[in-house]
Motif scaffolding. Structure first.
Motif, PDB file in Angstrom:
ATOM      1  N   LEU A   1      -7.304  -7.687   8.353  1.00 43.77           N
ATOM      2  CA  LEU A   1      -6.512  -6.780   7.255  1.00 43.77           C
ATOM      3  C   LEU A   1      -5.480  -6.051   7.736  1.00 43.77           C
ATOM      4  N   ILE A   2      -5.641  -5.777   9.087  1.00 40.45           N
ATOM      5  CA  ILE A   2      -4.514  -4.786   9.691  1.00 40.45           C
ATOM      6  C   ILE A   2      -3.196  -5.061   9.648  1.00 40.45           C
TER       7      ILE A   2
ATOM      8  N   VAL B   1       2.546   6.665   5.444  1.00 36.95           N
ATOM      9  CA  VAL B   1       1.312   7.534   6.100  1.00 36.95           C
ATOM     10  C   VAL B   1       0.056   7.011   5.554  1.00 36.95           C
ATOM     11  N   THR B   2      -0.106   6.766   4.223  1.00 42.60           N
ATOM     12  CA  THR B   2      -1.157   6.192   3.713  1.00 42.60           C
ATOM     13  C   THR B   2      -1.626   4.989   4.116  1.00 42.60           C
ATOM     14  N   GLY B   3      -0.628   4.051   4.387  1.00 48.40           N
ATOM     15  CA  GLY B   3      -1.071   2.658   5.349  1.00 48.40           C
ATOM     16  C   GLY B   3      -1.367   2.904   6.661  1.00 48.40           C
ATOM     17  N   GLY B   4      -0.832   3.904   7.336  1.00 44.80           N
ATOM     18  CA  GLY B   4      -1.059   3.883   8.643  1.00 44.80           C
ATOM     19  C   GLY B   4      -2.733   4.507   8.681  1.00 44.80           C
ATOM     20  N   LEU B   5      -3.072   5.527   7.879  1.00 48.22           N
ATOM     21  CA  LEU B   5      -4.280   5.984   7.699  1.00 48.22           C
ATOM     22  C   LEU B   5      -5.138   4.821   7.572  1.00 48.22           C
ATOM     23  N   LEU B   6      -5.101   3.914   6.509  1.00 48.14           N
ATOM     24  CA  LEU B   6      -5.831   2.821   6.246  1.00 48.14           C
ATOM     25  C   LEU B   6      -6.044   1.902   7.367  1.00 48.14           C
ATOM     26  N   VAL B   7      -4.995   1.707   8.101  1.00 48.03           N
ATOM     27  CA  VAL B   7      -5.137   0.812   9.220  1.00 48.03           C
ATOM     28  C   VAL B   7      -5.966   1.234  10.312  1.00 48.03           C
ATOM     29  N   ILE B   8      -6.062   2.479  10.791  1.00 48.74           N
ATOM     30  CA  ILE B   8      -6.892   3.421  11.332  1.00 48.74           C
ATOM     31  C   ILE B   8      -8.220   3.137  10.972  1.00 48.74           C
ATOM     32  N   ILE B   9      -8.545   3.222   9.551  1.00 52.30           N
ATOM     33  CA  ILE B   9      -9.884   3.133   9.130  1.00 52.30           C
ATOM     34  C   ILE B   9     -10.158   1.526   9.144  1.00 52.30           C
ATOM     35  N   LEU B  10      -9.567   0.727   8.832  1.00 57.17           N
ATOM     36  CA  LEU B  10      -9.831  -0.646   9.060  1.00 57.17           C
ATOM     37  C   LEU B  10     -10.044  -1.164  10.482  1.00 57.17           C
TER      38      LEU B  10
ATOM     39  N   LEU C   1       1.227 -10.358   1.646  1.00 57.57           N
ATOM     40  CA  LEU C   1       0.277 -11.097   0.883  1.00 57.57           C
ATOM     41  C   LEU C   1       0.203 -12.430   1.449  1.00 57.57           C
ATOM     42  N   MET C   2       1.003 -13.242   2.141  1.00 61.65           N
ATOM     43  CA  MET C   2       0.850 -14.263   2.838  1.00 61.65           C
ATOM     44  C   MET C   2      -0.199 -14.157   4.129  1.00 61.65           C
ATOM     45  N   ALA C   3       0.135 -13.021   4.717  1.00 63.14           N
ATOM     46  CA  ALA C   3      -0.727 -12.681   5.873  1.00 63.14           C
ATOM     47  C   ALA C   3      -2.237 -12.497   5.771  1.00 63.14           C
ATOM     48  N   ALA C   4      -2.393 -11.964   4.346  1.00 65.11           N
ATOM     49  CA  ALA C   4      -3.878 -11.644   3.845  1.00 65.11           C
ATOM     50  C   ALA C   4      -4.423 -12.924   3.576  1.00 65.11           C
ATOM     51  N   TYR C   5      -3.792 -13.984   2.994  1.00 62.71           N
ATOM     52  CA  TYR C   5      -4.406 -15.247   2.629  1.00 62.71           C
ATOM     53  C   TYR C   5      -4.367 -16.212   3.883  1.00 62.71           C
ATOM     54  N   PHE C   6      -3.362 -16.361   4.701  1.00 65.05           N
ATOM     55  CA  PHE C   6      -3.544 -16.894   5.916  1.00 65.05           C
ATOM     56  C   PHE C   6      -3.785 -16.238   7.174  1.00 65.05           C
ATOM     57  N   ASN C   7      -5.040 -15.495   7.107  1.00 63.58           N
ATOM     58  CA  ASN C   7      -5.694 -14.502   7.713  1.00 63.58           C
ATOM     59  C   ASN C   7      -5.585 -15.065   9.414  1.00 63.58           C
ATOM     60  N   ASP C   8      -5.455 -16.181   9.670  1.00 62.70           N
ATOM     61  CA  ASP C   8      -5.459 -16.900  11.121  1.00 62.70           C
ATOM     62  C   ASP C   8      -4.031 -16.769  11.810  1.00 62.70           C
ATOM     63  N   SER C   9      -3.123 -16.447  10.775  1.00 65.63           N
ATOM     64  CA  SER C   9      -1.810 -16.356  11.137  1.00 65.63           C
ATOM     65  C   SER C   9      -1.008 -15.169  11.037  1.00 65.63           C
TER      66      SER C   9
END
Length: 210
Positions: free
Chosen positions: A139-140, A122-131, A175-183
């Motif tokens: 970052l989603i 739920v915390t992650g879901g709320l953060l995703v909505i904010i982002l 973490l990999m998705a955050a680093y390679f944000n185009d993939s």
């Protein structure tokens, strides 16, 4: 003295029964189906990005000039359908398995599992909505993977130990998705699609087939 030993024996029996039920009530097949839903959803998401002529949806609206509001709603709706379908399938198959084993799906262990899994989710879901509203689209996908992984790790003490490994895998992919944000769509597909199919199949062979 005898009374204390008697109470301790009762406590041990209760804990063994609880541990037994926690490993028998979840269905590995539901994990496989959840992975297939995610793979299908990833394909639909890719198609939506294609018809909106989006090359890099992680960039801002003004830079791309595409209707991100419409696309965002479509992607949110798609994600909601995948989540609801996965949850519904998991509940139905797990309840069927519990009934077959002569157990109840809703017990002390399942309640603890739900609480421990829901807090990070739920915390992650709320953060995703904010982002999403803030426009941090890149970052989603990483946040979804990271918080889902933390939820799996947090809840793994009340279910199969394999769920912990699934959670750690999701965290690494996040973490990999955050680093390679185009993939990040690729890592999202690997995490929620491929990993669910593999772990679900492994759990089915390991716990359900017999």
């Amino acid at each position: 003295m005898e009374t204390n030993e008697y109470l301790k024996d009762l406590k041990d029996i209760k804990e063994m029964m609880s541990k037994s039920s926690q490993t028998l009530s979840l269905s590995g097949l539901s994990g496989v189906l959840a992975g297939l839903y995610a793979l299908a959803g990833a394909g639909i998401a890719h198609y939506l990005l294609y018809i909106h002529h989006v090359v890099d949806y992680t960039q801002s609206r003004s830079e791309n000039g595409f209707p991100m509001d419409t696309l965002s709603l479509q992607l949110i709706g798609l994600a909601a359908v995948i989540v609801l379908a996965s949850m519904g399938t998991g509940i139905v198959l797990s309840a069927r398995k519990a009934k077959k084993m002569g157990e109840t799906l809703w017990n002390v262990s399942s309640r603890r599992l739900l609480i421990n899994f829901s807090i990070p989710l739920v915390t992650g879901g709320l953060l995703v909505i904010i982002l999403l509203f803030k426009g941090y689209y890149e970052l989603i996908a990483p946040m979804m993977l990271l918080f889902y992984g933390m939820g799996c790790v947090n809840a793994s003490k009340y279910t199969f130990r394999d769920v912990r490994y699934l959670g750690v895998t999701q965290i690494i992919l996040g973490l990999m998705a955050a680093y390679f944000n185009d993939s990040d769509l690729i890592f999202w597909t690997l995490g929620f699609g491929v990993c669910h199919v593999l772990y679900g199949a492994m759990m089915y062979v390991k716990y359900d087939r017999n």
